[in-house]
Design a protein around this motif. Structure first.
Motif, mmCIF file in Angstrom:
data_model
loop_
_atom_site.group_PDB
_atom_site.id
_atom_site.type_symbol
_atom_site.label_atom_id
_atom_site.label_comp_id
_atom_site.label_asym_id
_atom_site.label_seq_id
_atom_site.Cartn_x
_atom_site.Cartn_y
_atom_site.Cartn_z
ATOM 1 N N ALA A 166 9.064 2.410 0.531
ATOM 2 C CA ALA A 166 8.590 3.064 -0.695
ATOM 3 C C ALA A 166 9.511 3.926 -1.340
ATOM 4 C CB ALA A 166 7.150 4.286 -0.085
ATOM 5 N N GLY A 167 10.243 4.572 -0.580
ATOM 6 C CA GLY A 167 11.317 5.403 -1.335
ATOM 7 C C GLY A 167 12.298 4.560 -2.231
ATOM 8 N N VAL A 215 11.850 1.911 -3.759
ATOM 9 C CA VAL A 215 10.975 1.664 -4.917
ATOM 10 C C VAL A 215 10.629 2.873 -5.837
ATOM 11 C CG1 VAL A 215 8.707 0.499 -5.800
ATOM 12 C CG2 VAL A 215 9.798 -0.363 -3.711
ATOM 13 N N MET A 216 10.535 3.882 -5.399
ATOM 14 C CA MET A 216 10.354 5.021 -6.112
ATOM 15 C C MET A 216 11.428 5.492 -6.964
ATOM 16 S SD MET A 216 8.183 7.211 -3.037
ATOM 17 C CE MET A 216 8.243 8.744 -3.652
ATOM 18 N N LEU A 217 12.511 5.197 -6.323
ATOM 19 C CA LEU A 217 14.071 5.389 -7.202
ATOM 20 C C LEU A 217 14.080 4.489 -8.347
ATOM 21 C CD1 LEU A 217 16.876 6.387 -7.368
ATOM 22 C CD2 LEU A 217 17.527 4.905 -5.601
ATOM 23 N N LEU A 218 14.026 3.227 -7.983
ATOM 24 C CA LEU A 218 14.068 2.156 -9.012
ATOM 25 C C LEU A 218 13.040 2.545 -10.150
ATOM 26 C CD1 LEU A 218 14.725 -0.924 -6.560
ATOM 27 C CD2 LEU A 218 16.330 0.326 -7.927
ATOM 28 N N ALA A 219 11.967 2.857 -9.883
ATOM 29 C CA ALA A 219 10.767 2.964 -10.873
ATOM 30 C C ALA A 219 10.932 4.166 -11.800
ATOM 31 C CB ALA A 219 9.558 3.146 -10.104
ATOM 32 N N GLY A 250 19.439 -5.266 -12.512
ATOM 33 C CA GLY A 250 20.047 -6.252 -11.909
ATOM 34 C C GLY A 250 20.420 -6.220 -10.437
ATOM 35 N N GLY A 251 19.888 -5.139 -9.860
ATOM 36 C CA GLY A 251 20.495 -4.997 -8.484
ATOM 37 C C GLY A 251 19.524 -5.400 -7.437
ATOM 38 N N VAL A 252 20.341 -5.955 -6.261
ATOM 39 C CA VAL A 252 19.996 -6.333 -5.034
ATOM 40 C C VAL A 252 19.897 -5.302 -3.895
ATOM 41 C CG1 VAL A 252 19.825 -8.249 -3.527
ATOM 42 C CG2 VAL A 252 20.338 -8.658 -6.006
ATOM 43 N N TYR A 253 19.026 -4.713 -3.501
ATOM 44 C CA TYR A 253 19.021 -3.634 -2.677
ATOM 45 C C TYR A 253 18.222 -4.016 -1.345
ATOM 46 C CZ TYR A 253 20.441 -1.425 -6.970
ATOM 47 O OH TYR A 253 20.685 -0.922 -8.138
ATOM 48 N N ALA A 254 19.163 -4.037 -0.184
ATOM 49 C CA ALA A 254 18.475 -4.216 1.096
ATOM 50 C C ALA A 254 17.914 -3.001 1.693
ATOM 51 C CB ALA A 254 19.564 -4.961 1.818
ATOM 52 N N ALA A 255 16.985 -3.087 2.369
ATOM 53 C CA ALA A 255 16.438 -2.051 3.304
ATOM 54 C C ALA A 255 16.122 -2.554 4.810
ATOM 55 C CB ALA A 255 15.220 -1.527 2.788
ATOM 56 N N LYS A 273 0.838 -1.166 -0.128
ATOM 57 C CA LYS A 273 -0.104 0.291 -0.145
ATOM 58 C C LYS A 273 0.893 1.339 0.084
ATOM 59 C CE LYS A 273 -3.625 2.502 2.552
ATOM 60 N NZ LYS A 273 -4.356 2.439 3.772
ATOM 61 N N TYR A 274 1.755 1.186 0.678
ATOM 62 C CA TYR A 274 2.861 2.415 0.995
ATOM 63 C C TYR A 274 3.688 2.628 -0.380
ATOM 64 C CZ TYR A 274 1.656 3.258 5.740
ATOM 65 O OH TYR A 274 0.657 3.673 6.844
ATOM 66 N N ILE A 275 3.999 1.547 -1.048
ATOM 67 C CA ILE A 275 4.610 1.565 -2.194
ATOM 68 C C ILE A 275 3.841 2.358 -3.332
ATOM 69 C CG2 ILE A 275 5.290 0.285 -4.338
ATOM 70 C CD1 ILE A 275 6.565 -1.696 -2.166
#
Length: 259
Positions: A230-231, A233-237, A246-251, A27-29
């Motif tokens: 959310a932030g 995902v907003m960057l990647l989109a 191809g990146g793996v990003y941990a939060a 929902k937040y994404i």
């Protein structure tokens, strides 16, 4: 003239589908993408649930519609994509967020039906949904697929073995999508959240002993709120992440470096 960097986060005119978007991280994404200008399709298993979120977003001045879809159902997956195309005429962003974890315990205690169920939703569904949006993204000469995995797909814990297997598979699916579809201008990246305070993970963060150990181990000493995913995902989109694939990003608050 220097480019306006901030404007690269603008998603105006783009269409995003977010699965599992009726609550929690999804929902937040969806809200973050909509606030960045995207027209967002809220998708989850029950129409009334996605309609409620869409109405909430519309009241905030955001553009969103709800389309029911159980991602484990082949016909509903196809209906989701066809309905999105019928309504908006394009798909630019796909966030494969919907997931399940029906089993907690040692690997040898799970039966085959549980294995098949979790694989169908957590791995097969993102694979097929991505395949379904592929021709539309190719037609647009670009797109962004963002798969939501987990730190459990990188670092094994206890009791979450089958879930970890699916999330690890999702990471490799992402890398192969990025490699194969990059020539079409399509990017695929994966986000790996740590422990988030959502209903999905309630069994973990309501366990006082587990939480005490977790919070003492991770560098930020706290559990994340769902909106904190959310932030990234907003960057990647967006075009701000135009060279990221191809990146793996941990939060994860530093979980993966906590030893």
């Amino acid at each position: 003239m220097t480019k306006n960097i901030k404007s690269q986060f603008d998603l105006d005119g783009r269409v995003a589908i977010v699965t599992g978007a009726s609550k929690g991280i999804g929902k937040y994404i969806a809200q973050g993408l909509a606030e960045s200008g995207a027209r967002v399709i809220i998708s989850s298993r029950k129409q009334e649930a996605v309609d409620a979120v869409a109405e909430e977003f519309n009241a905030m001045g955001l553009e969103a519609i709800g389309i029911e879809c159980h991602v484990g159902d082949a016909k509903q997956r196809e209906s989701l994509i066809s309905a999105a195309m019928k309504h908006y005429g394009r798909i630019d962003i796909l966030v494969n967020n919907a997931a399940i974890n029906p089993f907690y315990g040692p690997l040898e205690s799970a039966d085959e039906m549980v294995f098949d169920k979790i694989m169908d939703v957590n791995v097969k569904a993102p694979w097929i949904l991505s395949n379904l949006v592929l021709p539309h993204m190719k037609a647009n000469k670009g797109g962004s697929i963002i798969n939501i995995s987990s730190v459990e797909g990188i670092h094994p814990g206890f009791g979450l073995g089958l879930y970890s297997v699916t999330k690890s598979a999702l990471i490799m699916l992402t890398k192969n999508q990025a490699k194969e579809w990059g020539p079409y201008g399509i990017r695929s990246n994966v986000v790996c959240p740590g422990l988030i305070k959502t209903k999905f993970s309630e069994g973990l963060w309501k366990n006082d002993k587990l939480v005490e150990g977790y919070m003492s181990a991770v560098p930020l000493h706290r559990i994340a709120e769902p909106e904190e995913m959310a932030g990234l995902v907003m960057l990647l989109a967006s075009d701000a992440g135009s060279y990221m694939t191809g990146g793996v990003y941990a939060a994860d608050g530093g979980y993966l470096i906590s030893g």
